[in-house]
Design an enzyme around this catalytic site. Sequence first.
Site, mmCIF file in Angstrom:
data_model
loop_
_atom_site.group_PDB
_atom_site.id
_atom_site.type_symbol
_atom_site.label_atom_id
_atom_site.label_comp_id
_atom_site.label_asym_id
_atom_site.label_seq_id
_atom_site.Cartn_x
_atom_site.Cartn_y
_atom_site.Cartn_z
ATOM 1 N N ASP A 141 0.813 -1.222 0.000
ATOM 2 C CA ASP A 141 0.000 0.000 0.000
ATOM 3 C C ASP A 141 0.843 1.268 0.000
ATOM 4 O OD1 ASP A 141 -2.261 -1.682 0.274
ATOM 5 O OD2 ASP A 141 -1.872 -1.793 2.419
ATOM 6 N N HIS A 158 -4.385 -1.890 -6.497
ATOM 7 C CA HIS A 158 -3.530 -0.795 -6.945
ATOM 8 C C HIS A 158 -4.400 0.344 -7.436
ATOM 9 C CE1 HIS A 158 0.014 -3.698 -7.799
ATOM 10 N NE2 HIS A 158 -0.271 -3.568 -6.537
HETATM 11 P P1 IMP Z 1 -3.804 -12.692 2.452
HETATM 12 O O1 IMP Z 1 -2.825 -12.222 1.425
HETATM 13 O O2 IMP Z 1 -5.220 -12.377 2.088
HETATM 14 O O3 IMP Z 1 -3.609 -14.125 2.815
HETATM 15 O O4 IMP Z 1 -3.523 -11.868 3.802
HETATM 16 C C1 IMP Z 1 -2.341 -12.065 4.577
HETATM 17 C C2 IMP Z 1 -1.831 -10.746 5.144
HETATM 18 O O5 IMP Z 1 -1.337 -9.928 4.088
HETATM 19 C C3 IMP Z 1 -2.897 -9.913 5.850
HETATM 20 O O6 IMP Z 1 -2.308 -9.232 6.941
HETATM 21 C C4 IMP Z 1 -3.333 -8.915 4.811
HETATM 22 O O7 IMP Z 1 -3.864 -7.736 5.352
HETATM 23 C C5 IMP Z 1 -2.002 -8.661 4.102
HETATM 24 N N1 IMP Z 1 -2.191 -8.238 2.708
HETATM 25 C C6 IMP Z 1 -2.551 -8.994 1.657
HETATM 26 N N2 IMP Z 1 -2.629 -8.249 0.542
HETATM 27 C C7 IMP Z 1 -2.287 -7.002 0.881
HETATM 28 C C8 IMP Z 1 -2.137 -5.782 0.142
HETATM 29 O O8 IMP Z 1 -2.322 -5.691 -1.069
HETATM 30 N N3 IMP Z 1 -1.751 -4.703 0.876
HETATM 31 C C9 IMP Z 1 -1.497 -4.764 2.210
HETATM 32 N N4 IMP Z 1 -1.630 -5.864 2.930
HETATM 33 C C10 IMP Z 1 -2.006 -6.988 2.279
#
Ligand code: IMP
Length: 521
Positions: A41, A69
């Site tokens: 982010d 994005h």
């Molecule tokens: P997952 O990718 O949905 O399995 O989430 C695992 C961790 O990665 C969590 O803490 C999410 O909030 C974080 N996360 C996944 N995708 C993003 C993103 O695009 N930006 C920020 N955090 C992310």
Amino acid sequence: MNKLKEETVEYRMEQFLRANFGNEFLHNKKVIAISCNQFGDTGKGKFVSLFSKWADIIARVTGGDNAGHTIIFEGVEYVLHLIPCGITDPDKINIIGTGTVIYPRALLQEIIFLKSKGFSCDNLRISLKANVILPSHVVLDRLGESQAGKERIGSTGKGIQPCYTDHVARRGLTMNDLLNPEVFRRKLKKALDYHTMIIAGLGGYEAAREIMKCDHLENGKFIGRDELFNFEAIVQSYLQYGKELRGIIEDTDAFMRHSLGKKNILLEGAQGYLLSIDYGTYPFVTSSDCSPAGMAKGAGLKESDIDVSFGIIKGFYMTRVGKGSFPTEMGDKSSEMWCNEGGDREKEKSMFIGSTLNDTNSFAQGVVLRRLAGEYGATTGRPRRTGWLDLSLLRYALDGGANQIILTKLDVLTGMNIIKVCHSYEYAGPDFNYGDIVLTKGDIIEKAIVLPEVLDHCTPLYKEFPGWTEDIRNVKHFSDLPENLINILKYVFKNVPATPRIISVGPGPDDTVFVLPFDLN
Ligand code: IMP
């Protein structure tokens, strides 16, 4: 009024590339990677769209629709989850690479959305080897999180972890399987049998049925009558997705390797180094390797194929979504709890009214910063936890090699009286063995050790700087930036092995300062 050529962002970018990387860079075909050195982010979207003007091929290479994005094209804001930011230009080839995991419905919805806005998706190509996210992956992800209690990661609920797990467990389905009905049926049966067994073991049948009623899973379409999952409904839907995507599913690894040296290639990162499954703050990470090495692999290339590796950080602050250690968090545990357990954008609109970035209550200061910077998840809408720039974590992230730094969102801090930069930590926990090192209370840690058992006991040590009040939104040249801002920048880059290359002072492409070699003298 037409701009002078010298003022256009395209011209300034070309000068920047020439000045920093040599004439040769512009005359030969190269590979640029743009990743994030924090927790994601950081504004990759703006820079991927900017560099897509230089690129012939733009490849999204890890993660799935957990990413979001935000790009601004001709003044309009678009949020993309899977499709690379180059899609706004019909002359560019956009790749979704082998390292990604794809929920085909989300992909098709994004294609339909983009087409409705007038963008052509004719030059989109999907790796035949990318793994497919099934409805049961989404169920497993959400069920697992709901049962994990305190051990919850705070996933996006998009089925990312179970899908990558199946890939490693050699149970995964690939995009190519969508084109071969018999293969798809055989592999789906095996995967669903396994998923059903796991859900039964968790005692989660009812909860799974509830989860399947959500819009993301087509409002109950995949709920079975006798079995937990409706096998035929999934087959029908997924084979239909295959028909719609036929023609763009192909061997992108071969295409990428063939394009090396013939085309300019831009690798678009997702998430951030500190969320990488291999290098991040494990276990509070995503399930793909979003480091530069993982990105190259996800594109079908080698890390050594990358010519320039840009790493993005936010300009003197950080954010994190979901759970996990965050030593410099403003408001500490109260902030973490608020952001993960019920806080949302609507509620925050009426909180700390009248507070400013200079509030002496650090939780309030964090909320104001979040509100001003619009720090709410592009995918989940969750409030992003806010904190000060942490050089210990940055030093660690730089081991990934993305040492050409892009700083974003600096305009947000305008008006902040005191800006704190964490230069190292004091360890405050019990004795802890880290390989052959024993950490003891009072130890100073310069480069973060990214285990929760260590990070949660680290007290950040800060250096404080006076902030700036000048509006920097229209600044185009480094020398026009406020002296106080430059002082902080100099301090940061004296203390980490990296070079500042680009400074973003606003959301639009023009709001960009390209740093030239003499600026740093
Ligand atoms: P997952 O990718 O949905 O399995 O989430 C695992 C961790 O990665 C969590 O803490 C999410 O909030 C974080 N996360 C996944 N995708 C993003 C993103 O695009 N930006 C920020 N955090 C992310």
